[in-house]
Design a protein around this motif. Structure first.
Motif, PDB file in Angstrom:
ATOM      1  N   ILE A   5      32.034  30.347  40.447  1.00 23.76           N
ATOM      2  CA  ILE A   5      31.409  30.950  41.268  1.00 23.76           C
ATOM      3  C   ILE A   5      31.845  32.234  41.166  1.00 23.76           C
ATOM      4  N   PHE A   6      33.190  32.750  40.793  1.00 24.54           N
ATOM      5  CA  PHE A   6      33.546  33.959  40.729  1.00 24.54           C
ATOM      6  C   PHE A   6      33.731  34.600  39.280  1.00 24.54           C
ATOM      7  N   MET A   7      32.760  35.028  38.382  1.00 24.95           N
ATOM      8  CA  MET A   7      32.982  35.318  37.228  1.00 24.95           C
ATOM      9  C   MET A   7      33.802  36.726  37.172  1.00 24.95           C
ATOM     10  N   ARG A   8      34.637  36.728  36.056  1.00 24.58           N
ATOM     11  CA  ARG A   8      35.564  38.052  35.692  1.00 24.58           C
ATOM     12  C   ARG A   8      34.875  38.873  34.861  1.00 24.58           C
ATOM     13  N   LEU A   9      35.252  39.985  35.108  1.00 20.17           N
ATOM     14  CA  LEU A   9      34.495  41.314  34.644  1.00 20.17           C
ATOM     15  C   LEU A   9      34.584  41.240  33.153  1.00 20.17           C
ATOM     16  N   LYS A  10      35.696  40.727  32.354  1.00 19.55           N
ATOM     17  CA  LYS A  10      35.740  40.621  31.160  1.00 19.55           C
ATOM     18  C   LYS A  10      34.439  39.870  30.594  1.00 19.55           C
ATOM     19  N   THR A  11      34.502  38.670  31.187  1.00 17.66           N
ATOM     20  CA  THR A  11      32.990  38.034  30.946  1.00 17.66           C
ATOM     21  C   THR A  11      31.840  38.456  31.127  1.00 17.66           C
ATOM     22  N   LEU A  12      31.806  39.131  32.247  1.00 18.20           N
ATOM     23  CA  LEU A  12      30.598  40.071  32.515  1.00 18.20           C
ATOM     24  C   LEU A  12      30.223  40.900  31.409  1.00 18.20           C
ATOM     25  N   ARG A 172      40.499  43.455  39.654  1.00 15.41           N
ATOM     26  CA  ARG A 172      40.601  44.460  40.819  1.00 15.41           C
ATOM     27  C   ARG A 172      39.601  45.318  40.365  1.00 15.41           C
ATOM     28  N   ILE A 173      39.398  45.727  39.094  1.00 14.23           N
ATOM     29  CA  ILE A 173      38.353  46.599  38.926  1.00 14.23           C
ATOM     30  C   ILE A 173      37.188  46.508  38.816  1.00 14.23           C
ATOM     31  N   PHE A 174      36.671  45.048  38.817  1.00 14.77           N
ATOM     32  CA  PHE A 174      35.283  44.464  39.115  1.00 14.77           C
ATOM     33  C   PHE A 174      35.184  44.546  40.524  1.00 14.77           C
ATOM     34  N   ARG A 175      36.327  44.224  41.520  1.00 18.53           N
ATOM     35  CA  ARG A 175      35.620  44.392  42.800  1.00 18.53           C
ATOM     36  C   ARG A 175      35.261  46.006  43.103  1.00 18.53           C
ATOM     37  N   GLN A 176      36.271  46.973  42.804  1.00 22.45           N
ATOM     38  CA  GLN A 176      35.874  48.212  42.751  1.00 22.45           C
ATOM     39  C   GLN A 176      34.364  48.750  42.422  1.00 22.45           C
ATOM     40  N   LEU A 177      34.174  48.211  41.311  1.00 18.79           N
ATOM     41  CA  LEU A 177      32.821  48.466  40.576  1.00 18.79           C
ATOM     42  C   LEU A 177      31.778  47.938  41.640  1.00 18.79           C
ATOM     43  N   ILE A 178      31.864  46.913  41.966  1.00 17.32           N
ATOM     44  CA  ILE A 178      30.661  46.146  42.886  1.00 17.32           C
ATOM     45  C   ILE A 178      31.121  46.960  44.295  1.00 17.32           C
ATOM     46  N   ALA A 179      32.060  47.072  44.899  1.00 15.30           N
ATOM     47  CA  ALA A 179      32.122  47.843  46.102  1.00 15.30           C
ATOM     48  C   ALA A 179      31.401  49.479  46.047  1.00 15.30           C
ATOM     49  N   GLY A 180      31.629  50.118  44.913  1.00 14.56           N
ATOM     50  CA  GLY A 180      30.997  51.382  44.635  1.00 14.56           C
ATOM     51  C   GLY A 180      29.596  51.087  44.624  1.00 14.56           C
ATOM     52  N   GLU A 181      29.252  50.192  43.663  1.00 10.50           N
ATOM     53  CA  GLU A 181      27.660  50.124  43.313  1.00 10.50           C
ATOM     54  C   GLU A 181      26.921  49.850  44.550  1.00 10.50           C
ATOM     55  N   LEU A 182      27.646  48.990  45.541  1.00 11.88           N
ATOM     56  CA  LEU A 182      26.677  48.517  46.807  1.00 11.88           C
ATOM     57  C   LEU A 182      26.852  49.869  47.684  1.00 11.88           C
ATOM     58  N   GLU A 183      27.687  50.770  47.728  1.00  2.78           N
ATOM     59  CA  GLU A 183      28.079  52.057  48.488  1.00  2.78           C
ATOM     60  C   GLU A 183      26.797  52.895  47.952  1.00  2.78           C
TER      61      GLU A 183
END
Length: 239
Positions: A5-12, A172-183
């Protein structure tokens, strides 16, 4: 579901740079016979067999000859989404009344598959990470009319994750990147700018992550809210 369900940034980010030299990749589909876990209805549906990703957008949706998000089966009669391979008897006993409820049936008439998955996960008290991931994928499915509401709900889910410790810097950085992208996509310019200006100074940023943040700062400054692709390091060097 086909992947965690929750893929990590390194894999992405690793998959974002994947490009076949021949460009001969293709998306294939397959006809499958299924039995709905809730209600026992037997039906046939078409699911993805394979796909090739040439990269990802800034919300990490894959592009290329691939269906993204990965398709999931929907039971025709009750709208239940088969969001994982196996369910326990206890889980099915919990799910049946919710799926049969007027609330779920009304949602099933109006919403996309991954949005319904998010609602099922909420009902089952699944992890906030799983719910946020499903809502993000729902935003990938959304048409222009649905996108603002879906993106708003996904953003709120990722903002709530800020209260939960990440497993490591990549998450942690993945979450920030997604939040910023949605903003940015929702034209929350001040919030996006503040987030990316803070993130650009993060000593844990890897090169690919830094390239994303630099692009985001440019997009925010120039007030561009449209979908954009994850930059490759090769492209960045050429500029």
């Amino acid at each position: 579901m086909k992947k965690g369900i929750f893929m990590r940034l390194k894999t992405l980010l690793a998959s974002a740079s994947l490009m076949f030299a021949t460009h001969a990749g293709a998306s294939t589909i397959r006809q499958v016979k299924l039995t709905c876990p809730v209600g026992g209805e037997k039906f046939e549906t078409v699911l993805a067999g394979s796909g090739t990703s040439y990269g990802q957008n800034l919300d990490f949706r894959h592009y290329g000859p691939i269906i993204s998000p990965w398709p999931v089966a929907r039971c025709p009669s009750n709208g239940f989404i088969i969001y994982k391979d196996e369910f326990t008897n206890e889980e099915l006993a919990q799910l049946k009344p919710f799926v049969a409820s007027d609330r779920y049936q009304q949602m099933a008439k109006r919403h996309t598959n991954y949005y319904l998955i998010a609602q099922l996960l909420k009902y089952m008290n699944d992890s906030p990470e799983a719910i946020a991931d499903a809502l993000l994928k729902a935003s990938w499915e959304a048409d222009d009319k649905r996108y603002p509401a879906y993106a708003e709900e996904a953003l709120n889910a990722f903002l709530q994750l800020e209260q939960i410790a990440a497993k490591d810097d990549r998450e942690r950085i993945f979450r920030q990147l997604i939040a910023g992208e949605l903003e940015r996509r929702l034209q929350r310019w001040e919030a996006a700018e503040a987030r990316f200006k803070t993130l650009i100074s993060d000593p844990a940023l890897e090169n690919q992550e830094r390239a994303i943040v630099e692009l985001q700062l440019h997009l925010v400054k120039t007030r561009i809210s449209s979908t954009q692709r994850v930059p490759t390091l090769e492209n960045k060097k050429q500029k």
